[in-house]
Design an enzyme around this catalytic site. Structure first.
Site, PDB file in Angstrom:
ATOM      1  N   CYS A   7       0.715  -1.123   0.065  1.00  0.00           N
ATOM      2  CA  CYS A   7       0.142  -0.050   0.005  1.00  0.00           C
ATOM      3  C   CYS A   7       0.770   1.289  -0.004  1.00  0.00           C
ATOM      4  O   CYS A   7       1.349   1.858   1.169  1.00  0.00           O
ATOM      5  CB  CYS A   7      -1.015  -0.024   1.113  1.00  0.00           C
ATOM      6  N   CYS A  56      -0.255   4.164   2.034  1.00  0.00           N
ATOM      7  CA  CYS A  56      -0.211   3.976   3.603  1.00  0.00           C
ATOM      8  C   CYS A  56       1.229   4.271   3.812  1.00  0.00           C
ATOM      9  O   CYS A  56       1.505   4.923   5.083  1.00  0.00           O
ATOM     10  CB  CYS A  56      -0.483   2.616   3.923  1.00  0.00           C
ATOM     11  N   ASP A  57       2.163   3.743   3.197  1.00  0.00           N
ATOM     12  CA  ASP A  57       3.700   3.647   3.544  1.00  0.00           C
ATOM     13  C   ASP A  57       4.445   4.532   3.008  1.00  0.00           C
ATOM     14  O   ASP A  57       5.546   4.715   3.247  1.00  0.00           O
ATOM     15  CB  ASP A  57       4.032   1.983   3.506  1.00  0.00           C
TER      16      ASP A  57
END
Ligand code: NAP
Length: 313
Positions: A141, A144-145
């Site tokens: 992701c 997300c990261d």
């Protein structure tokens, strides 16, 4: 005893809850992580009719609040099995067993109907040490990261819309983005490919597959092989974002809902299964197009079918 128990609080499940609650039925949504499903990681949503531009971050809570304000209840837990039961009046119902985040048995729930909106999970890269390096450079992701790799070199793997959008997102954060795809043509949208071609930080590494993750205890590179020339090359990256599509995890429910060869629920557009009272919705269902709007459409169809079924038993 609920009328409708929904497994999964992504857009499909939340839409089922909205339709079920508006239809005057008692609704319980069961979710193992948090509500929103995959849409929660989507920064740009521009194809949901009625909303010119939004993000999954905004849309998911709004769907959740809509469902709960209509009376749907929400509980955390992973559905681990479903059994068919009959009450003292001879009416059928289902018992849904659950487990918690550390695998311990959770409460059982009873419901007249169940809508399985279990979604899909990220397909792994399939190389040694991949699992161990999750959180140490391997990610599924980018939104997300990605921020952890500001100013670094990264690789994005895959050629679908997720990979293209991940590469576009990382192009403005990272120093360099290698977009590695096994073919010379992309599966994702041409318009995004055109935008990526204009980004100075993005390099396409086409006709190439990853063969080795480099680095220990954190990722320091990725070895790729050109499938046409067999030539190998080391990309000096700190992060590898895998965007190889999604796979279902429906095995727990195969006794009540038939699965196709790939593990998706083998139901048509009607969202019905071979078990009266069990319905399926969203990306976990066998279908050709997995979009936000097709997931919400399934949510509506499955809930209306569930209401119709409850009114006949
Ligand atoms: P996808 O479309 O299935 O693409 C997966 C990509 O990974 C493909 O390019 C595939 O290569 C590659 N791949 C899979 N397994 C591989 C392997 N073992 N080795 C090398 N490459 C591999 O998945 P997705 O990009 O997650 O998209 C899923 C659905 O969501 C699609 O319908 C997509 O359009 C939709 N989506 C829409 C939006 C949007 O509208 N904004 C955003 C994201 C996703 P091949 O192409 O060679 O098969």
């Amino acid at each position: 005893m609920h009328d409708i128990l929904i497994v999964g609080a992504g857009p499909a499940g939340l839409t089922s809850a909205i339709y079920g609650a508006r239809g005057g039925k008692s609704v319980l949504i069961l979710e193992k992580l948090s509500y929103g499903g995959q849409i929660i990681n989507t920064p740009e949503v521009e194809n949901y009719p009625g909303t010119k531009h939004t993000s999954g971050f905004e849309l998911a809570p709004s769907m959740y609040e809509q469902a709960t304000s209509l009376g749907a209840e929400f509980a955390y837990g992973e559905a681990s099995g479903i059994s068919k039961e009959t009450d003292s009046e001879g009416k059928p119902y289902f018992k849904v067993s659950t487990k918690n985040a550390i695998g311990e048995a959770g409460p059982d729930y009873e419901s007249r109907t169940v809508i399985l909106a279990t979604g899909v999970q990220s397909r792994p890269l399939g190389l040694p040490r991949e699992e161990r390096l999750v959180g140490a450079g391997i990610s599924y992701c980018a939104t997300c990261d990605g921020a952890f790799f500001r100013g670094k070199d990264v690789a994005v793997l895959g050629g679908g819309n997720t990979a293209l959008e991940d590469a576009e997102y990382m192009a403005d954060i990272a120093n360099k983005v290698y977009l590695v795809h096994r073919r010379s043509e992309f599966r994702g949208d041409e318009i995004t490919v055109r935008r990526l071609e204009e980004k100075p930080t993005v390099e396409f590494v086409l006709d190439s597959v990853p063969v080795e993750i480099l680095g220990e205890p954190v990722v320091s590179g990725l070895k790729v092989k050109n499938v046409k020339t067999d030539e190998e090359r080391e990309l000096p990256v700190n992060a590898i974002f895998v965007a190889y599509g999604k796979v279902p995890e429906n095995q727990n429910f195969s006794e009540v809902a038939e699965l196709d060869k790939a593990g998706f629920f083998a139901s048509g557009e009607s969202c019905l299964t071979g078990t009266p009272g069990i319905f399926v919705a969203g990306d976990a269902r066998a279908k050709t197009r997995r979009q936000l709007v097709t997931a919400t459409a399934d949510g509506a169809v499955s809930a209306m079918s569930a209401i119709e079924y409850i009114n006949t038993i």
